[in-house]
Design a protein around this motif. Structure first.
Motif, PDB file in Angstrom:
ATOM      1  N   TRP A   1       0.765  -1.132   0.080  1.00 37.14           N
ATOM      2  CA  TRP A   1      -0.042  -0.174  -0.178  1.00 37.14           C
ATOM      3  C   TRP A   1       0.813   1.292   0.020  1.00 37.14           C
ATOM      4  O   TRP A   1       0.595   2.268  -0.747  1.00 37.14           O
ATOM      5  N   SER A   2       1.981   1.238   0.942  1.00 33.29           N
ATOM      6  CA  SER A   2       2.960   2.285   0.641  1.00 33.29           C
ATOM      7  C   SER A   2       3.633   2.475  -0.660  1.00 33.29           C
ATOM      8  O   SER A   2       3.667   3.738  -0.898  1.00 33.29           O
ATOM      9  N   ALA A   3       4.096   1.453  -0.985  1.00 40.80           N
ATOM     10  CA  ALA A   3       4.787   1.651  -2.389  1.00 40.80           C
ATOM     11  C   ALA A   3       3.773   2.223  -3.464  1.00 40.80           C
ATOM     12  O   ALA A   3       4.285   2.696  -4.572  1.00 40.80           O
ATOM     13  N   GLN A   4       2.474   1.982  -3.230  1.00 40.53           N
ATOM     14  CA  GLN A   4       1.563   2.392  -4.259  1.00 40.53           C
ATOM     15  C   GLN A   4       1.086   3.963  -3.794  1.00 40.53           C
ATOM     16  O   GLN A   4       0.111   4.374  -4.678  1.00 40.53           O
ATOM     17  N   GLY A   5       1.554   4.560  -2.822  1.00 39.90           N
ATOM     18  CA  GLY A   5       1.232   5.641  -2.580  1.00 39.90           C
ATOM     19  C   GLY A   5      -0.231   5.961  -1.633  1.00 39.90           C
ATOM     20  O   GLY A   5      -0.924   6.833  -1.345  1.00 39.90           O
ATOM     21  N   LYS A   6      -0.686   4.703  -1.385  1.00 40.88           N
ATOM     22  CA  LYS A   6      -1.924   4.805  -0.439  1.00 40.88           C
ATOM     23  C   LYS A   6      -1.866   5.226   0.828  1.00 40.88           C
ATOM     24  O   LYS A   6      -2.936   5.507   1.634  1.00 40.88           O
ATOM     25  N   MET A   7      -0.524   5.224   1.320  1.00 42.62           N
ATOM     26  CA  MET A   7      -0.449   5.443   2.808  1.00 42.62           C
ATOM     27  C   MET A   7       1.164   5.861   2.964  1.00 42.62           C
ATOM     28  O   MET A   7       1.950   5.364   2.151  1.00 42.62           O
ATOM     29  N   ASP A   8       1.348   6.592   4.065  1.00 47.85           N
ATOM     30  CA  ASP A   8       2.753   6.783   4.467  1.00 47.85           C
ATOM     31  C   ASP A   8       3.463   5.469   4.523  1.00 47.85           C
ATOM     32  O   ASP A   8       3.089   4.200   5.021  1.00 47.85           O
ATOM     33  N   ALA A   9       5.167   5.462   4.266  1.00 50.87           N
ATOM     34  CA  ALA A   9       5.765   4.349   4.555  1.00 50.87           C
ATOM     35  C   ALA A   9       6.014   4.180   6.210  1.00 50.87           C
ATOM     36  O   ALA A   9       7.150   4.037   6.829  1.00 50.87           O
ATOM     37  N   VAL A  10       5.077   3.836   6.972  1.00 52.63           N
ATOM     38  CA  VAL A  10       5.133   3.647   8.098  1.00 52.63           C
ATOM     39  C   VAL A  10       5.456   2.178   8.432  1.00 52.63           C
ATOM     40  O   VAL A  10       5.162   1.287   7.502  1.00 52.63           O
ATOM     41  N   ASP A  11       6.247   1.765   9.664  1.00 53.29           N
ATOM     42  CA  ASP A  11       6.306   0.361   9.773  1.00 53.29           C
ATOM     43  C   ASP A  11       5.082  -0.504  10.192  1.00 53.29           C
ATOM     44  O   ASP A  11       4.673  -0.158  11.448  1.00 53.29           O
ATOM     45  N   PRO A  12       4.556  -1.286   9.276  1.00 55.58           N
ATOM     46  CA  PRO A  12       3.364  -1.914   9.538  1.00 55.58           C
ATOM     47  C   PRO A  12       3.290  -2.827  10.989  1.00 55.58           C
ATOM     48  O   PRO A  12       2.209  -2.913  11.631  1.00 55.58           O
TER      49      PRO A  12
END
Length: 228
Positions: free
Chosen positions: A145-156
């Motif tokens: 999701w982060s790579a797709q720009g749907k959310m920030d690159a937080v640690d899941p």
């Protein structure tokens, strides 16, 4: 109708096991693993002790089954997520489901917390095996999701821990929360307000826009859950 007469009328394995698990959850929650006995659980369930052993195998097996059941309830909402899922809907559902399940099954929630606080003596294999793999698989999708720009690159992983802990607070520390609010127990309005607050803080902290419409509170048993 008493519990035992109900079982006698419909003695399906599923019904008997559900009765045993409900009784055991109460007894273990009240007395802890060492303080609980199979005889007390049998008395609470309205069954002979031999039935507990037949259906569950042992005290330890029964205890571990309860703990695993609680985790499955909490995490079921994340089972079917994919890289195409909407993070806003998924995270909102997760927050709301986890909160409502803590209120619906407080004994199971407190039982799990007590086990973890004791160092997880009966759950080490589960935590290091099945649950670790589950978290890793969910984390992989969230990174997509982060790579797709749907959310920030937080640690899941920290995100999942945050949702677990922040929602658990309102079960584990319910006396503190209710005392500060001046109530005997949280109301449906309180729970809705808590859910909205957690959604606002957690989703915004992940760079996810709040969903335009509130999702269903959860689907732990195939049906919609509400705060009422």
């Amino acid at each position: 109708m008493t519990v035992i007469s109900a079982i006698q009328e419909n003695p399906s394995r599923e019904r008997v096991e559900a009765t045993i698990l409900a009784a055991a959850e109460e007894v273990f929650s009240q007395h802890g693993y060492r303080g609980a006995s199979l005889q007390v659980i049998a008395d609470r369930a309205g069954l002979p002790k031999a039935n507990i052993l037949y259906y569950m195998g042992s005290k330890q097996a029964l205890y571990v089954r309860l703990l695993n059941r609680m985790m499955r309830r909490w995490n079921e909402v994340l089972e079917d997520i994919t890289p195409d899922s909407d993070p806003a809907t998924v995270l909102s559902d997760f927050i709301r489901t986890k909160l409502v399940l803590g209120q619906r099954y407080p004994e199971g929630s407190k039982l799990f917390a007590a086990e973890i606080l004791a160092g997880a003596p009966f759950l080490n294999d589960y935590l290091a095996g099945e649950l670790r793999e589950w978290v890793a698989s969910r984390a992989m999708i969230m990174r997509q999701w982060s790579a797709q720009g749907k959310m920030d690159a937080v640690d899941p992983r920290w995100l999942i821990f945050l949702i677990w802990s922040s929602t658990q607070h309102y079960t584990e520390y319910s006396a503190q929360v209710s005392g500060i609010l001046g109530r005997d127990a949280l109301t449906a309005d309180d729970l809705e307000s808590i859910s909205s607050f957690l959604e606002h803080v957690i989703l915004k902290g992940c760079g996810v826009a709040l969903p335009a419409h509130q999702p269903s509170v959860g689907r732990p048993s195939g049906g919609e859950v509400s705060f009422e």
